[in-house]
Every structure is written in C-alpha cells, then in structure tokens.
Design an enzyme around this catalytic site. Structure first.
Site, PDB file in Angstrom:
ATOM      1  N   GLU A   1     -55.178  23.193 -36.702  1.00  8.17           N
ATOM      2  CA  GLU A   1     -56.684  22.625 -37.369  1.00  8.17           C
ATOM      3  C   GLU A   1     -56.114  21.985 -39.046  1.00  8.17           C
ATOM      4  OE1 GLU A   1     -58.771  20.343 -38.128  1.00  8.17           O
ATOM      5  OE2 GLU A   1     -59.576  20.415 -35.892  1.00  8.17           O
ATOM      6  N   ARG A   2     -57.100  21.330 -39.871  1.00 12.35           N
ATOM      7  CA  ARG A   2     -57.108  21.492 -41.492  1.00 12.35           C
ATOM      8  C   ARG A   2     -57.363  23.000 -41.691  1.00 12.35           C
ATOM      9  NH1 ARG A   2     -61.363  20.838 -43.290  1.00 12.35           N
ATOM     10  NH2 ARG A   2     -63.258  19.724 -41.768  1.00 12.35           N
TER      11      ARG A   2
ATOM     12  N   GLY B   1     -51.885   2.259 -31.005  1.00  7.33           N
ATOM     13  CA  GLY B   1     -52.493   2.417 -31.033  1.00  7.33           C
ATOM     14  C   GLY B   1     -54.199   2.987 -29.776  1.00  7.33           C
TER      15      GLY B   1
ATOM     16  N   MET C   1     -53.594   4.465 -26.084  1.00 11.28           N
ATOM     17  CA  MET C   1     -53.102   5.288 -25.241  1.00 11.28           C
ATOM     18  C   MET C   1     -52.969   5.139 -23.231  1.00 11.28           C
ATOM     19  SD  MET C   1     -50.067   7.499 -26.825  1.00 11.28           S
ATOM     20  CE  MET C   1     -50.272   7.674 -28.121  1.00 11.28           C
TER      21      MET C   1
ATOM     22  N   HIS D   1     -67.044  -0.340 -30.804  1.00 10.01           N
ATOM     23  CA  HIS D   1     -67.105   2.001 -30.942  1.00 10.01           C
ATOM     24  C   HIS D   1     -68.213   2.557 -30.765  1.00 10.01           C
ATOM     25  CE1 HIS D   1     -62.475   0.895 -30.651  1.00 10.01           C
ATOM     26  NE2 HIS D   1     -62.261   1.005 -29.936  1.00 10.01           N
TER      27      HIS D   1
ATOM     28  N   LYS E   1     -66.185   6.661 -35.534  1.00 11.98           N
ATOM     29  CA  LYS E   1     -65.115   5.956 -36.180  1.00 11.98           C
ATOM     30  C   LYS E   1     -65.118   5.111 -37.314  1.00 11.98           C
ATOM     31  CE  LYS E   1     -61.319   2.684 -34.178  1.00 11.98           C
ATOM     32  NZ  LYS E   1     -60.802   3.358 -33.924  1.00 11.98           N
TER      33      LYS E   1
ATOM     34  N   THR F   1     -56.189  -0.541 -31.625  1.00 14.18           N
ATOM     35  CA  THR F   1     -56.327  -1.529 -30.355  1.00 14.18           C
ATOM     36  C   THR F   1     -56.651  -2.972 -30.178  1.00 14.18           C
ATOM     37  OG1 THR F   1     -57.272   0.385 -29.211  1.00 14.18           O
ATOM     38  CG2 THR F   1     -57.064  -1.806 -27.432  1.00 14.18           C
TER      39      THR F   1
HETATM   40  P1  NAD Z   1     -61.831  13.795 -34.820  1.00 16.45           P
HETATM   41  O1  NAD Z   1     -62.544  13.143 -36.336  1.00 16.45           O
HETATM   42  O2  NAD Z   1     -62.742  13.833 -34.069  1.00 16.45           O
HETATM   43  O3  NAD Z   1     -60.682  14.196 -35.132  1.00 16.45           O
HETATM   44  C1  NAD Z   1     -59.682  14.263 -36.131  1.00 16.45           C
HETATM   45  C2  NAD Z   1     -59.698  15.769 -36.691  1.00 16.45           C
HETATM   46  O4  NAD Z   1     -58.308  15.940 -37.162  1.00 16.45           O
HETATM   47  C3  NAD Z   1     -60.626  16.875 -37.142  1.00 16.45           C
HETATM   48  O5  NAD Z   1     -60.798  17.842 -36.160  1.00 16.45           O
HETATM   49  C4  NAD Z   1     -59.969  17.055 -38.448  1.00 16.45           C
HETATM   50  O6  NAD Z   1     -60.159  17.803 -39.023  1.00 16.45           O
HETATM   51  C5  NAD Z   1     -58.039  16.925 -37.713  1.00 16.45           C
HETATM   52  N1  NAD Z   1     -57.224  16.688 -38.748  1.00 16.45           N
HETATM   53  C6  NAD Z   1     -57.775  16.737 -40.406  1.00 16.45           C
HETATM   54  N2  NAD Z   1     -56.176  16.722 -41.200  1.00 16.45           N
HETATM   55  C7  NAD Z   1     -56.119  17.644 -40.175  1.00 16.45           C
HETATM   56  C8  NAD Z   1     -54.799  18.496 -40.760  1.00 16.45           C
HETATM   57  N3  NAD Z   1     -54.108  17.921 -41.919  1.00 16.45           N
HETATM   58  N4  NAD Z   1     -53.786  19.575 -40.385  1.00 16.45           N
HETATM   59  C9  NAD Z   1     -54.828  19.605 -38.507  1.00 16.45           C
HETATM   60  N5  NAD Z   1     -56.208  18.526 -37.826  1.00 16.45           N
HETATM   61  C10 NAD Z   1     -56.815  18.382 -39.346  1.00 16.45           C
HETATM   62  O7  NAD Z   1     -61.906  12.157 -34.661  1.00 16.45           O
HETATM   63  P2  NAD Z   1     -61.127  11.505 -32.958  1.00 16.45           P
HETATM   64  O8  NAD Z   1     -61.924  10.658 -32.070  1.00 16.45           O
HETATM   65  O9  NAD Z   1     -60.601  12.540 -32.029  1.00 16.45           O
HETATM   66  O10 NAD Z   1     -59.723  10.335 -33.046  1.00 16.45           O
HETATM   67  C11 NAD Z   1     -58.835  10.598 -33.613  1.00 16.45           C
HETATM   68  C12 NAD Z   1     -57.694   9.515 -34.192  1.00 16.45           C
HETATM   69  O11 NAD Z   1     -57.658   9.179 -33.038  1.00 16.45           O
HETATM   70  C13 NAD Z   1     -58.334   8.057 -34.858  1.00 16.45           C
HETATM   71  O12 NAD Z   1     -57.654   7.558 -35.822  1.00 16.45           O
HETATM   72  C14 NAD Z   1     -59.050   7.512 -34.260  1.00 16.45           C
HETATM   73  O13 NAD Z   1     -58.833   6.126 -34.003  1.00 16.45           O
HETATM   74  C15 NAD Z   1     -58.055   7.880 -32.693  1.00 16.45           C
HETATM   75  N6  NAD Z   1     -58.202   7.095 -30.979  1.00 16.45           N
HETATM   76  C16 NAD Z   1     -56.542   7.406 -30.900  1.00 16.45           C
HETATM   77  C17 NAD Z   1     -57.063   6.504 -29.551  1.00 16.45           C
HETATM   78  C18 NAD Z   1     -55.709   5.890 -28.916  1.00 16.45           C
HETATM   79  O14 NAD Z   1     -55.959   5.322 -27.123  1.00 16.45           O
HETATM   80  N7  NAD Z   1     -54.338   5.796 -29.672  1.00 16.45           N
HETATM   81  C19 NAD Z   1     -57.909   6.627 -29.016  1.00 16.45           C
HETATM   82  C20 NAD Z   1     -58.616   7.297 -28.910  1.00 16.45           C
HETATM   83  C21 NAD Z   1     -58.856   7.426 -30.821  1.00 16.45           C
END
Ligand code: NAD
Length: 265
Positions: free
Chosen positions: A31-32, A120, A122, A152, A156, A163
């Site tokens: 985590e961050r 974008g 999976m 969404h 978001k 996507t």
């Molecule tokens: P979220 O905000 O719930 O989770 C993001 C996490 O990343 C948070 O817990 C945050 O604390 C953490 N983070 C931030 N900086 C960090 C660091 N320096 N080190 C470690 N962790 C760190 O968001 P989410 O809904 O889980 O979505 C995250 C991303 O995934 C978005 O860009 C979203 O659009 C994308 N997403 C993609 C797909 C796909 O299929 N590609 C599907 C869903 C979401």
C-alpha cells in the site's frame, strides 16, 4: 504474486482470487506510504484473522519475493513500478487506467526489457467485444456513426473509461484512422451537426455500476449495439491473475489481454 494497492476495490478482489488459486500464492501486499494498512497483518486489515503477511510500502522488498506484481492503482504508481519491475525481472500486470501519452511511452520503454501485460479491461467478454467492434467498424465504414457510451460507479476518477478508449481504438483500427484525429468527447452546447467519421464518447457516473459499455453503430434506418455489462469486479481480478500466470512463459514486451486470451483482431 504481489498485489499493489491491496486495500483498494480491485486490490481486495485480487487477494481473494490469488487465495482461491491452486497455481498462485500471495507473496507480498503493498500500500502507499502513510496508508493505515501499512505495517498491519493483511488478514486483520481485511477484517478477518491474522495470516502472517504484513502490508508493506517497500516495493523493492515485494518485488524480490515475487514472480509477478498485479497493479490496479494510479498512473503515477504504475509508471514508476514498470521500470522497477522490469529491472527486477518481475512480470508486471497493469490494470490501472487514465494514462497520459507520456505515461504510455514510459511504460512502452519499460516493456523493452520487462514483461508487461496492460489492459484497460481484463475481462474475456470485453476483449472479445474489442475484436468484434473492430470487425463491425471495418464492415460498416463511416456511413454508420459510432457512439461509445459507458457507465461506472461514482468513485471512478477518469473518463472516458480505459475500456471505452480500447473500444474507440478498435473502431479507429477498423476504419484505418488514428483515434486522436476523430474522437469527440462529451458534446455540450451548440456543437453543429455531427461530422462524419467521428467517434463519440459519453460517460455516466453514479451509484455502484461495476462497468457497462455500449458501442452504437447508428446508420440510416437501423442501429447495431454491441454491449458488455460487468456485474462483479471479480471478473477483472480473474483476468489479471490469468495474465500474471501467462506472462511467466513470455519474453520481454508489452502485451495486452488480446494476447493473453489468444484472440485475434
Ligand atoms: P481504488 O482507489 O479502490 O484502489 C487503488 C489503490 O491503490 C488504493 O488502495 C490506494 O491506496 C493504492 N495506492 C495508491 N498509491 C499507491 C502506492 N504508491 N503504492 C501502493 N498502493 C498505492 O481504485 P480501484 O477501483 O481499485 O481502481 C484502481 C484502478 O484500476 C483504476 O485506474 C481503475 O480504473 C482501474 N480498473 C481497471 C480494471 C481493468 O479491468 N483493467 C477494472 C477495474 C478498475
């Protein structure tokens, strides 16, 4: 497998998917710096019992014990991690969206030496929709106006969705044009009549939509609508885990889910 952003919506899904896998095990959770999960036992932080895996903010330590890192976080994180994972020889699965052109160039640079799977979206269904969208765009040509409408959840932060942009790229590829030249994002005001060949994007945000995408081909006297509806974000976590396992057998490069799933455009 290491999970970046373990407390996030997708991070927690990824932990559950890896826990349920007979092939993969969870090696590290990150985590961050400053996040209240850092230093705590993952099981307790997720509301269960202790499992002996401490949430860390040390990327190098996590990479050192992992074959792959799965990363659904934020663009600034994924760009920096791409270089580090490549240097450590660890496959990097990037689900994060909202990258700038410069970000994408930096990830492509890391993909010259590292193994990266970036998508974008999976899910199998959306990647199938991408291939179908390209075929339909190619077959119909510019007489059919294309509008991409996505919905969404209220949290978001980027629009259009990753996507929607993948689907726009597929239409552009089918028509043999560059998306940047024809994209028309969110009309407002006196816009004039719709120029032929443009690709419209519209983003709905609210409530708990997991992710819905329509690609509308609107012609004279008929409309074709290609639609994907995600109802559970475990779908994306399953795809990401599949990508992380697939990447173990690959050489350096930046791959997509189209490659992982063996779908051809
Ligand atoms: P979220 O905000 O719930 O989770 C993001 C996490 O990343 C948070 O817990 C945050 O604390 C953490 N983070 C931030 N900086 C960090 C660091 N320096 N080190 C470690 N962790 C760190 O968001 P989410 O809904 O889980 O979505 C995250 C991303 O995934 C978005 O860009 C979203 O659009 C994308 N997403 C993609 C797909 C796909 O299929 N590609 C599907 C869903 C979401």
């Amino acid at each position: 497998m290491a999970v970046m952003g373990a407390s996030g919506r997708m991070g927690q899904m990824l932990v559950q998917q890896i826990d349920g896998s007979d092939i993969a095990t969870l090696s590290a959770v990150v985590e961050r710096t400053g996040h209240d999960w850092v230093g705590r036992d993952l099981g307790e932080a997720m509301g269960g019992s202790a499992r002996g895996l401490i949430v860390s903010d040390d990327w190098a330590e996590a990479l050192a014990v992992s074959d792959a890192v799965i990363d659904f976080t934020a663009p600034v994180v994924s760009v920096a991690l791409a270089e580090q994972a490549a240097a450590a020889g660890v496959a990097h699965v990037i689900g994060t969206t909202g990258f700038s052109e410069d970000d994408l160039a930096a990830i492509a640079h890391a993909g010259q030496t590292g193994r990266i799977v970036r998508a974008g979206n999976m899910s199998l269904g959306v990647n199938l929709l991408v291939t179908l969208t390209q075929q339909v765009a190619q077959a119909l040509g510019v007489d059919y106006d294309v509008e991409i409408v996505e919905a969404h959840h209220r949290h978001k932060v980027d629009a259009p969705s990753g996507t929607a942009l993948m689907l726009g790229e597929a239409v552009a590829a089918g028509r043999d044009v560059a998306l940047a030249d024809v994209a028309d994002r969110g009309r407002d005001g006196i816009t004039g009549a719709r120029p032929a060949g443009t690709i419209g994007f519209h983003a709905i945000r609210g409530g708990d939509f997991v992710g819905e995408h329509d690609v509308i081909f609107a012609g004279e006297g008929e409309r074709i609508v290609l639609r994907h509806v995600a109802t559970d974000r475990a779908l994306f976590a399953r795809g990401a885990l599949r990508a992380a396992i697939w990447a173990q057998g690959q050489g350096p490069g930046e791959y997509s889910m189209i490659d992982v799933l063996g779908l051809s455009r």
